[in-house]
Design a protein around this motif. Structure first.
Motif, PDB file in Angstrom:
ATOM      1  N   SER A  54       0.830  -1.203   0.000  1.00 15.38           N
ATOM      2  CA  SER A  54       0.000   0.000   0.000  1.00 15.38           C
ATOM      3  C   SER A  54       0.862   1.249   0.000  1.00 15.38           C
ATOM      4  O   SER A  54       2.072   1.202   0.245  1.00 15.38           O
ATOM      5  CB  SER A  54      -0.927   0.013   1.217  1.00 15.38           C
ATOM      6  OG  SER A  54      -0.194   0.249   2.402  1.00 15.38           O
TER       7      SER A  54
ATOM      8  N   GLY B 221      -2.219   4.177   3.199  1.00 14.76           N
ATOM      9  CA  GLY B 221      -3.003   2.959   3.344  1.00 14.76           C
ATOM     10  C   GLY B 221      -3.854   2.569   2.170  1.00 14.76           C
ATOM     11  O   GLY B 221      -4.785   1.772   2.304  1.00 14.76           O
TER      12      GLY B 221
ATOM     13  N   LEU C  78      -8.829   1.369   0.040  1.00 13.14           N
ATOM     14  CA  LEU C  78      -8.045   1.042   1.216  1.00 13.14           C
ATOM     15  C   LEU C  78      -7.521  -0.388   1.166  1.00 13.14           C
ATOM     16  O   LEU C  78      -8.150  -1.288   0.585  1.00 13.14           O
ATOM     17  CB  LEU C  78      -8.895   1.227   2.472  1.00 13.14           C
ATOM     18  CG  LEU C  78      -9.370   2.647   2.760  1.00 13.14           C
ATOM     19  CD1 LEU C  78     -10.356   2.644   3.924  1.00 13.14           C
ATOM     20  CD2 LEU C  78      -8.188   3.549   3.064  1.00 13.14           C
TER      21      LEU C  78
END
Length: 354
Positions: free
Chosen positions: A155, A159, A299
């Motif tokens: 990531s 995030g 996410l």
């Protein structure tokens, strides 16, 4: 007399064994009354001699009488493909056995007790923490009746696993991606969801720097109900694909354990990753962070059942490593290891494949 040095040699020997499969990697050093090493051995996989028997086999008749066997795992006490190591050590006439970690298997454990009954001095717990760490994945399977599960994601620093349009190739650099391939090679199975297969068409192979297939390949596992195109890259994988037609990760884990998988690498998508975290089935996190910001809503994790700060999933960081411009953070659940309830298979010997 301290046995640390001999145990460290035994740990080094254990590294020679296969990292994947149902059996633990075990090393053994046999030393004479003066503390000099007279033989060494290790376990080479299913159907081969256990480390203790391997070391004894290199000695002449009677040469082990009065000696000490230093072994990373408590000698087994059952008949599988091979006989009990406890009996082999007794027959060889060793006077002392030193081990690090007790065998948690219901059938294979108990070797220390059998040795004591035969008059052999037994010392346990030498460098136990180091061997616990080394055998962490196998011990998880033996104690909990399920595979050891590593969850990986890559990531941005904020995030995000992908940009808002879904693109994610590549967030991390070459060094981080190569480490992922090394982690794949060290796993029995690699698990993704159908969403990842449909979106990214991954090969799920373990490859070297030049793109060549590495010696050991994880079995690809696809979780979900949606169909996968017949020309998908996973069908060109060296190992047959396993399709788990369910969204219940507990069912998936139970099936993988039943198939003999002990080290599982979960790599597929936020939905699947979140399901494993929420179910408490993650033993280790491998989180790759790239020095970039993406923003948006993609996410790396979705809903994991945390509704308030008191329900947060605390982690203990094991290590932080820089790989090129990226970071690899290894972490485990804190304060106690999260896991599923032990299955009925827990009481079955985890060394019965020997």
């Amino acid at each position: 007399m301290t046995w640390d040095a001999a145990m460290r040699t035994a740990i080094e020997l254990a590294h020679n064994g296969p990292a994947t499969g149902v059996n633990p990697r075990v090393g053994c050093v046999i030393v004479d009354a003066d503390g000099a090493t007279i033989s060494e051995g290790w376990h080479r996989g299913v159907g081969t001699a256990h480390a203790e028997v391997d070391a004894l086999s290199k000695l002449g008749e009677g040469a082990a009488r009065g000696a000490t066997a230093v072994v990373t795992l408590e000698p087994c006490n059952h008949w599988g493909h091979t006989g009990p190591c406890s009996e082999a050590l007794i027959e060889a006439g060793v006077s002392r056995v030193v081990y690090a970690v007790s065998d948690p298997g219901h059938s294979s454990g108990g070797g220390a007790e059998r040795l004591r009954e035969a008059g052999v001095e037994v010392i346990g717990g030498v460098l136990a923490d180091e061997v616990e760490s080394f055998l962490d994945d196998w011990l998880t399977a033996a104690r909990l009746g399920r595979p050891h599960i590593t969850l990986k994601w890559a990531s941005s620093l904020d995030g995000r696993a992908a940009a808002d349009d879904g693109t994610s190739t590549w967030i991390t650099g070459a060094a981080a991606r190569q480490r992922v391939h090394e982690q794949r090679e060290a796993s029995d199975a690699i698990v993704v969801g159908t969403g990842t297969v449909l979106a990214d068409d991954p090969s799920l192979t373990a490859r070297g720097d030049a793109g060549e297939l590495m010696r050991t390949q994880p079995t690809p596992v696809v979780v979900g109900m949606r169909g996968v195109p017949k020309d998908a890259a996973i069908f060109r994988h060296p190992n047959p694909v396993i399709f788990e037609g369910t969204h219940d990760v507990h069912e998936v884990v139970a099936d993988l354990h039943q198939r003999g998988f002990r080290r599982v690498y979960v790599e597929g998508g936020p939905t699947l990753a979140s399901a494993f975290v929420e179910a408490g089935l993650v033993d280790e996190f491998a989180i790759y962070l790239a020095p970039t910001l993406l923003g948006g809503g993609r996410l790396a994790l979705g809903d994991i059942g945390v509704g308030t700060i008191a329900e947060q999933r605390l982690l203990r960081i094991q290590s932080v490593e820089q790989l090129g411009a990226d970071l690899l953070i290894r972490a485990v659940p804190e304060p106690s290891r999260e896991s599923s309830q032990p299955s009925q298979n827990t009481e079955q010997s985890q060394r019965e494949g020997n």
